[in-house]
Every structure is written in structure tokens, then in C-alpha cells.
Design an enzyme around this catalytic site. Structure first.
Site, PDB file in Angstrom:
ATOM      1  N   PHE A  23       0.887  -1.180   0.029  1.00 44.26           N
ATOM      2  CA  PHE A  23       0.093  -0.180   0.054  1.00 44.26           C
ATOM      3  C   PHE A  23       0.943   1.218   0.007  1.00 44.26           C
ATOM      4  CE2 PHE A  23      -3.390   2.742   1.133  1.00 44.26           C
ATOM      5  CZ  PHE A  23      -4.594   2.280   0.916  1.00 44.26           C
ATOM      6  N   PHE A  58      -1.550  -2.931   7.913  1.00 45.21           N
ATOM      7  CA  PHE A  58      -1.843  -3.700   9.017  1.00 45.21           C
ATOM      8  C   PHE A  58      -1.338  -5.070   8.872  1.00 45.21           C
ATOM      9  CE2 PHE A  58      -5.528  -6.345  10.717  1.00 45.21           C
ATOM     10  CZ  PHE A  58      -5.843  -5.600  11.874  1.00 45.21           C
ATOM     11  N   GLU A  59      -0.974  -5.621   7.881  1.00 42.21           N
ATOM     12  CA  GLU A  59      -0.619  -7.065   7.884  1.00 42.21           C
ATOM     13  C   GLU A  59       0.999  -7.087   8.335  1.00 42.21           C
ATOM     14  OE1 GLU A  59      -2.414  -5.739   5.359  1.00 42.21           O
ATOM     15  OE2 GLU A  59      -4.177  -6.648   6.336  1.00 42.21           O
ATOM     16  N   THR A  81       3.988   2.615   4.882  1.00 36.62           N
ATOM     17  CA  THR A  81       3.777   4.018   4.692  1.00 36.62           C
ATOM     18  C   THR A  81       2.154   4.020   5.191  1.00 36.62           C
ATOM     19  OG1 THR A  81       5.397   3.992   3.033  1.00 36.62           O
ATOM     20  CG2 THR A  81       3.651   5.809   3.051  1.00 36.62           C
ATOM     21  N   ILE A  83      -0.866   6.889   5.281  1.00 39.69           N
ATOM     22  CA  ILE A  83      -1.032   8.215   5.050  1.00 39.69           C
ATOM     23  C   ILE A  83      -2.507   8.678   5.398  1.00 39.69           C
ATOM     24  CG2 ILE A  83      -0.907  10.157   3.329  1.00 39.69           C
ATOM     25  CD1 ILE A  83       1.167   8.558   1.628  1.00 39.69           C
ATOM     26  N   HIS A  89      -9.768   5.809   9.852  1.00 36.84           N
ATOM     27  CA  HIS A  89      -9.102   4.452   9.563  1.00 36.84           C
ATOM     28  C   HIS A  89      -7.812   4.639   9.836  1.00 36.84           C
ATOM     29  CE1 HIS A  89      -9.553   0.763   7.251  1.00 36.84           C
ATOM     30  NE2 HIS A  89      -8.305   1.316   6.546  1.00 36.84           N
ATOM     31  N   ARG A 128      10.460  11.802   3.728  1.00 39.99           N
ATOM     32  CA  ARG A 128      11.050  10.770   4.490  1.00 39.99           C
ATOM     33  C   ARG A 128      11.439   9.516   3.870  1.00 39.99           C
ATOM     34  NH1 ARG A 128       7.826  14.522   6.875  1.00 39.99           N
ATOM     35  NH2 ARG A 128       8.218  15.252   8.747  1.00 39.99           N
TER      36      ARG A 128
HETATM   37  N1  INI Z   1      -2.516   0.585   4.542  1.00 43.44           N
HETATM   38  C1  INI Z   1      -1.284   1.228   4.639  1.00 43.44           C
HETATM   39  O1  INI Z   1      -0.185   0.567   4.527  1.00 43.44           O
HETATM   40  N2  INI Z   1      -1.324   2.642   4.361  1.00 43.44           N
HETATM   41  C2  INI Z   1      -2.419   3.292   4.282  1.00 43.44           C
HETATM   42  O2  INI Z   1      -2.245   4.382   4.323  1.00 43.44           O
HETATM   43  C3  INI Z   1      -3.649   2.418   4.446  1.00 43.44           C
HETATM   44  N3  INI Z   1      -4.921   3.321   4.463  1.00 43.44           N
HETATM   45  O3  INI Z   1      -4.778   4.533   4.400  1.00 43.44           O
HETATM   46  O4  INI Z   1      -6.123   2.610   4.543  1.00 43.44           O
HETATM   47  C4  INI Z   1      -3.677   1.166   4.512  1.00 43.44           C
HETATM   48  N4  INI Z   1      -4.792   0.515   4.539  1.00 43.44           N
HETATM   49  C5  INI Z   1      -4.708  -1.201   4.349  1.00 43.44           C
HETATM   50  C6  INI Z   1      -4.810  -1.780   5.482  1.00 43.44           C
HETATM   51  O5  INI Z   1      -3.375  -1.804   5.880  1.00 43.44           O
HETATM   52  C7  INI Z   1      -4.952  -3.249   5.147  1.00 43.44           C
HETATM   53  O6  INI Z   1      -3.947  -3.969   4.300  1.00 43.44           O
HETATM   54  C8  INI Z   1      -6.552  -3.723   4.887  1.00 43.44           C
HETATM   55  O7  INI Z   1      -7.062  -3.136   5.962  1.00 43.44           O
HETATM   56  C9  INI Z   1      -6.484  -5.287   5.041  1.00 43.44           C
HETATM   57  O8  INI Z   1      -6.322  -5.765   5.817  1.00 43.44           O
END
Ligand code: INI
Length: 160
Positions: A23, A58-59, A81, A83, A89, A128
Site C-alpha cells: 500500500f 495492518f499485515e 507507509t 498516510i 481509519h 521521509r
Molecule cells: N495500508 C497502508 O499500508 N497504508 C495506508 O495508508 C492505508 N490506508 O490508509 O488505508 C492502508 N490500509 C490497508 C490496511 O493496511 C490493510 O491492508 C487492509 O485493511 C486489509 O487488512
């Protein structure tokens, strides 16, 4: 006499796991390039670096947990990253990811490094990731080298 313990930045023979999230890949790939470059410039062999891509920040803790538990790595470097968007969220994910990485760093016995950007804007993230505010991937990799060496030294000290 005071015993002062410092970590060194010599990576020869050390093995690193790197978790990086896809992401916002435009930024995350720069963090990854910086981290790998830093490790290799400090003597780490490219074959001793394993990179695990995950979908989003999140993973990251899940993959970092598996790398740390495998016993195959001297340290695990987490890169991603986040943002801020228009909803809360971002706050939920960044709080959870930061807490889980911090917990893993203490509980796993393996240094786990935090190179996850949490910014309000894409511009702040770019700053950064190799422009005017440095590269947090490089910083996380340098911190990993130092912590591997420091933890080894502390373990040696506790056996005396
Ligand atoms: N994941 C990121 O790595 N960066 C983000 O900015 C982001 N936003 O903003 O939603 C993001 N969302 C996805 C999340 O990390 C999971 O992959 C998803 O919810 C599936 O579990």
C-alpha cells in the site's frame, strides 16, 4: 569501573528479515531500497536478506511475527507507509501496527525495527523516503545493525 556497551554497525554474517507493505508502494519501495542499500553497505550479503511483501501496514505485524519466530534472522525490519485520509481509519491502523510491532520487539527476543511512516500527506511521506527528511528505511536498517550487535553484547555480559 563503568561498563559501557555500544552496538556496532558491522553486518557481516548477519541475517535480516524485512517486511514491507505494498500500500502506498511509491513510498514503501524507496524505504526498502534504502534499507537494503544500508545493510549491504555495512557488509550484509544480499543472500542474507529476505524481503516479505504484505498487502498493507495492518499485515506487517503478522509477517514480522513469523520471521522473528523462525529463528532464521538476527533482526526483523518493518517498513510501510500510512498516510492519513478523510476518516479515522488511519488512526486505528497506525495505533494497532505501532503497538504490535513494539510488543513484538520486546517479546520475541529478536530486535524488531520500526520503519513505518505515519504522515498527514503524501509530500511528508516523500520527504521521509529519500529526500529532505532523510530515508526512514535507512534509519531502521542502521538501527537494526546496531541492535543486533548490542543485544549480542548484552547477552555475553549476562553470561559472565
Ligand atoms: N495500508 C497502508 O499500508 N497504508 C495506508 O495508508 C492505508 N490506508 O490508509 O488505508 C492502508 N490500509 C490497508 C490496511 O493496511 C490493510 O491492508 C487492509 O485493511 C486489509 O487488512
Amino acid at each position: 569501573m563503568t561498563r559501557v556497551v555500544h552496538g556496532q554497525l558491522l553486518g557481516t554474517g548477519q541475517r535480516f528479515g524485512v517486511v514491507v507493505s505494498r500500500f502506498n508502494n511509491l513510498i514503501s519501495e524507496k524505504l526498502l531500497a534504502g534499507a537494503v542499500d544500508c545493510l549491504e553497505r555495512h557488509g550484509v550479503a544480499s543472500d542474507d536478506i529476505t524481503v516479505a511483501w504484505v498487502p498493507g501496514a495492518f499485515e506487517i505485524p503478522t509477517a514480522a511475527h513469523h520471521l522473528a519466530a523462525s529463528g532464521r534472522f538476527d533482526a526483523v525490519i518493518c517498513l510501510g507507509t500510512l498516510i492519513r485520509g478523510a476518516t479515522p481509519h488511519f488512526d486505528h491502523i497506525s495505533a494497532a501496527v505501532t503497538r504490535q510491532i513494539a510488543d513484538l520487539a520486546v517479546s520475541s527476543g529478536v530486535p524488531v525495527l520500526y520503519g513505518v511512516l505515519t504522515t498527514d500527506t503524501l509530500e511528508q511521506a516523500l520527504e521521509r523516503a529519500g529526500s529532505k527528511a532523510g530515508n526512514k528505511g535507512v534509519e531502521a536498517a542502521a538501527a537494526a545493525l546496531e541492535m543486533v550487535s548490542l543485544v549480542r553484547e548484552l547477552k555475553r555480559g549476562s553470561q559472565k
